[in-house]
Design a protein around this motif. Structure first.
Motif, mmCIF file in Angstrom:
data_model
loop_
_atom_site.group_PDB
_atom_site.id
_atom_site.type_symbol
_atom_site.label_atom_id
_atom_site.label_comp_id
_atom_site.label_asym_id
_atom_site.label_seq_id
_atom_site.Cartn_x
_atom_site.Cartn_y
_atom_site.Cartn_z
ATOM 1 N N GLU A 13 95.417 42.173 24.752
ATOM 2 C CA GLU A 13 96.397 41.095 24.911
ATOM 3 C C GLU A 13 95.980 40.125 26.011
ATOM 4 O O GLU A 13 96.100 38.907 25.852
ATOM 5 N N GLU A 14 95.499 40.640 27.135
ATOM 6 C CA GLU A 14 95.020 39.745 28.197
ATOM 7 C C GLU A 14 93.878 38.866 27.697
ATOM 8 O O GLU A 14 93.819 37.683 28.015
ATOM 9 N N LEU A 15 92.971 39.451 26.904
ATOM 10 C CA LEU A 15 91.877 38.650 26.367
ATOM 11 C C LEU A 15 92.414 37.579 25.425
ATOM 12 O O LEU A 15 92.025 36.418 25.514
ATOM 13 N N PRO B 298 93.804 49.512 28.335
ATOM 14 C CA PRO B 298 92.605 49.620 29.180
ATOM 15 C C PRO B 298 91.620 50.715 28.778
ATOM 16 O O PRO B 298 90.428 50.613 29.072
ATOM 17 N N THR B 299 92.082 51.762 28.096
ATOM 18 C CA THR B 299 91.170 52.836 27.700
ATOM 19 C C THR B 299 90.891 52.862 26.198
ATOM 20 O O THR B 299 90.126 53.697 25.731
ATOM 21 N N ASP B 300 91.507 51.960 25.446
ATOM 22 C CA ASP B 300 91.285 51.898 23.998
ATOM 23 C C ASP B 300 89.968 51.204 23.684
ATOM 24 O O ASP B 300 89.437 50.432 24.487
ATOM 25 N N ARG B 301 89.458 51.453 22.515
ATOM 26 C CA ARG B 301 88.237 50.796 22.028
ATOM 27 C C ARG B 301 88.558 49.651 21.073
ATOM 28 O O ARG B 301 87.736 48.777 20.852
ATOM 29 N N GLU C 83 80.731 45.990 27.857
ATOM 30 C CA GLU C 83 80.822 44.605 28.326
ATOM 31 C C GLU C 83 82.270 44.135 28.460
ATOM 32 O O GLU C 83 82.525 43.055 28.962
ATOM 33 N N GLY C 84 83.222 44.910 27.961
ATOM 34 C CA GLY C 84 84.625 44.528 28.006
ATOM 35 C C GLY C 84 85.164 44.193 26.630
ATOM 36 O O GLY C 84 84.537 44.466 25.608
ATOM 37 N N TRP C 85 86.345 43.597 26.611
ATOM 38 C CA TRP C 85 87.013 43.233 25.366
ATOM 39 C C TRP C 85 86.367 42.006 24.741
ATOM 40 O O TRP C 85 85.980 41.075 25.451
ATOM 41 N N GLN C 86 86.282 42.018 23.401
ATOM 42 C CA GLN C 86 85.762 40.878 22.653
ATOM 43 C C GLN C 86 86.625 40.637 21.419
ATOM 44 O O GLN C 86 87.099 41.587 20.781
ATOM 45 N N TYR C 87 86.791 39.351 21.097
ATOM 46 C CA TYR C 87 87.489 38.943 19.883
ATOM 47 C C TYR C 87 86.557 39.175 18.701
ATOM 48 O O TYR C 87 85.408 38.741 18.726
ATOM 49 N N VAL C 88 87.045 39.868 17.664
ATOM 50 C CA VAL C 88 86.225 40.136 16.485
ATOM 51 C C VAL C 88 86.537 39.117 15.390
ATOM 52 O O VAL C 88 85.665 38.401 14.920
ATOM 53 N N ARG C 89 87.794 39.082 14.975
ATOM 54 C CA ARG C 89 88.217 38.133 13.936
ATOM 55 C C ARG C 89 89.733 38.108 13.874
ATOM 56 O O ARG C 89 90.402 38.975 14.420
#
Length: 133
Positions: free
Chosen positions: A33-35, A88-91, A121-127
């Motif tokens: 959500e923060e991303l 924070p701990t989810d993939r 590397e942290g959270w990334q938007y996939v689609r």
């Protein structure tokens, strides 16, 4: 954007204390959500740092080679409707949101369900699955 203004992501915090550190690379979003909120803010702010941030936080498998923001589009507000995982701990995580906009003065609405992944590397938007109205 004046740094004393409220953050565009509707968190209730000031931009300096919310999304700006993400855009500048001095902090990383802890949740999907923060991303998502920080990516929305990057579209609102629209400067070169923010365009770079959008590309850097896009998953390599779906990232475009370049990104040009639509100058005729002005984002007017964000509402997070639902989240699934993305802590924070989810993939993986999913965030559903609605974002208002004006295009050439005509109001519209983007309703999207976005998918995110987290790695070293942290959270990334996939689609996202988006509906424009």
């Amino acid at each position: 954007m004046s740094t004393t203004k409220a953050c565009p992501c509707s968190s209730g915090k000031g931009y300096d204390a919310c999304c700006r550190p993400f855009h500048r690379g001095t902090a990383s979003p802890a949740t999907a959500e923060e991303l998502m909120r920080s990516r929305y803010s990057a579209f609102v702010v629209g400067d070169a740092d923010c365009v770079g941030y959008l590309l850097a936080t896009w998953h390599p498998a779906t990232r475009p080679a370049s990104l040009e923001l639509d100058d005729a589009l002005r984002w007017t507000g964000l509402e997070v409707l639902a989240t699934d995982a993305g802590g924070p701990t989810d993939r993986r995580g999913v965030v559903e949101f609605r974002a208002g906009y004006l295009r050439d003065g005509v109001p519209g609405d983007l309703h999207e369900t976005s998918r995110f992944r987290r790695d070293n590397e942290g959270w990334q938007y996939v689609r996202g699955r988006a509906f424009w109205s």
